[in-house]
Enzyme design. Structure first.
Site, short mmCIF file in Angstrom:
data_model
loop_
_atom_site.label_atom_id
_atom_site.label_comp_id
_atom_site.label_asym_id
_atom_site.label_seq_id
_atom_site.Cartn_x
_atom_site.Cartn_y
_atom_site.Cartn_z
N ARG A 134 -34.22 5.54 -30.65
CA ARG A 134 -34.73 6.29 -31.34
C ARG A 134 -35.50 7.68 -30.21
NH1 ARG A 134 -36.73 3.35 -36.50
NH2 ARG A 134 -38.70 4.95 -36.35
N LYS B 113 -38.18 -4.55 -40.33
CA LYS B 113 -37.46 -3.96 -41.81
C LYS B 113 -36.64 -3.83 -42.02
CE LYS B 113 -40.56 -1.13 -41.76
NZ LYS B 113 -41.51 -0.88 -40.98
N ARG C 253 -47.82 6.31 -34.20
CA ARG C 253 -46.90 5.93 -35.55
C ARG C 253 -47.91 4.49 -36.41
NH1 ARG C 253 -42.20 5.49 -33.03
NH2 ARG C 253 -41.37 3.53 -34.83
N ARG D 96 -35.65 -1.77 -28.67
CA ARG D 96 -34.63 -1.17 -29.65
C ARG D 96 -33.26 -0.30 -29.74
NH1 ARG D 96 -37.80 -0.28 -35.19
NH2 ARG D 96 -38.41 1.59 -34.55
N ARG E 233 -45.56 3.82 -48.13
CA ARG E 233 -46.52 3.97 -46.75
C ARG E 233 -48.29 3.97 -46.86
NH1 ARG E 233 -41.58 4.68 -43.19
NH2 ARG E 233 -42.76 4.49 -40.36
P1 AMP Z 1 -39.10 4.68 -39.76
O1 AMP Z 1 -37.73 4.77 -39.42
O2 AMP Z 1 -39.52 3.89 -41.30
O3 AMP Z 1 -40.41 4.22 -38.87
O4 AMP Z 1 -39.05 6.53 -40.29
C1 AMP Z 1 -39.66 7.56 -39.63
C2 AMP Z 1 -40.44 8.31 -39.79
O5 AMP Z 1 -39.84 9.04 -40.59
C3 AMP Z 1 -41.87 8.01 -39.44
O6 AMP Z 1 -42.13 8.33 -38.57
C4 AMP Z 1 -42.84 9.26 -40.65
O7 AMP Z 1 -42.40 10.12 -39.48
C5 AMP Z 1 -41.23 9.57 -41.70
N1 AMP Z 1 -41.42 8.31 -42.42
C6 AMP Z 1 -40.77 7.22 -42.87
N2 AMP Z 1 -40.83 7.08 -44.44
C7 AMP Z 1 -42.35 7.78 -44.63
C8 AMP Z 1 -42.55 7.75 -45.76
N3 AMP Z 1 -43.17 6.88 -46.42
N4 AMP Z 1 -44.18 8.91 -46.06
C9 AMP Z 1 -43.99 9.89 -44.93
N5 AMP Z 1 -42.81 9.56 -44.09
C10 AMP Z 1 -42.20 8.71 -43.32
#
Ligand code: AMP
Length: 222
Positions: A162, A13, A174, A127, A88
């Protein structure tokens, strides 16, 4: 034009959003990146968010939704924006519709990236991300490694894994949250007639850059 990137973790994404953003000039608004930046800068928002991100849980809407609303109001996002990682949940999607409506906007296009399950975990484990918060380039040590191991091609900063990509429990959590809370968004946006599903897979040799090229063509034709 508001574009949303949908898809499980590791489907690319962020890569697709970044490529579209580079070519069209609209910002990529990644909630995950905003949280990571705040966490590294130890802001109040970052300290609060890290309690959830570390465990792979969703950060509560009271924190996430106003943060997105504020970012969407910036000058650079008025013509268009690519949302990456938000919404989400159905609740977040409804809140997004409400906030856009206030400005006579709506979600115009949802790109749903689909990758075989077996590839997803492998992609998360391989990654690597740039440690320079202004750059944030993403690599995959197997699929698209940097020219020099451990160093970002774009800015020369070191790469790292990460924190939530290296913890198997956080990865599992996740993916579970994605299945339970995020995947119903596919139906939500199907009903609105704005979804476009794209397969991204090593198996069929279709990667993020191919998807981005097609989407950019479509946007330019609109
Ligand atoms: P990502 O980089 O999109 O995988 O996001 C990393 C982490 O940030 C996720 O596992 C959540 O803990 C938090 N996070 C990101 N986007 C959201 C969202 N829209 N709502 C709630 N938590 C989020």
């Amino acid at each position: 034009m508001i574009i949303i990137m949908l898809g499980a973790q590791g489907t690319g994404k962020g890569t697709v959003a970044g490529l579209i953003s580079e070519q069209i000039g609209w910002p990529q608004i990644s909630t995950g990146d905003i949280f990571r930046k705040n966490i590294s800068e130890k802001t109040i928002l970052g300290i609060e968010a890290s309690k959830y991100t570390e465990k792979g849980e969703l950060v509560p809407d009271e924190i996430t939704v106003p943060m997105v609303e504020d970012r969407l109001n910036w000058e650079d996002a008025q013509e268009g924006a690519i949302l990456d990682g938000f919404p989400r949940t159905i609740e977040q999607a409804e809140k997004l519709d409400e906030m856009l409506k206030k400005n006579n906007k709506k979600v115009d296009l949802v790109i749903n990236l689909v990758t075989p399950k077996e590839e997803i975990i492998e992609r998360m484990l391989t990654r690597r991300v740039c440690t320079n918060q202004e750059c944030k380039a993403t690599y995959n040590i197997k699929l698209h490694p940097p020219v020099k191991e451990g160093i970002c091609d774009k800015c020369g900063a070191p790469l790292k894994q990460r924190a939530d990509d290296s913890d198997p429990e956080a990865i599992k959590k996740r993916l579970e949250i994605y299945e339970e809370k995020t995947s119903p968004l596919v139906e939500y946006y199907k009903n609105k007639g704005v979804i476009r599903t794209e397969k991204v897979s090593v198996e069929i040799n279709r990667m993020g850059k191919d998807v981005a090229e097609d989407i950019v063509k479509e946007i330019k034709n609109k």
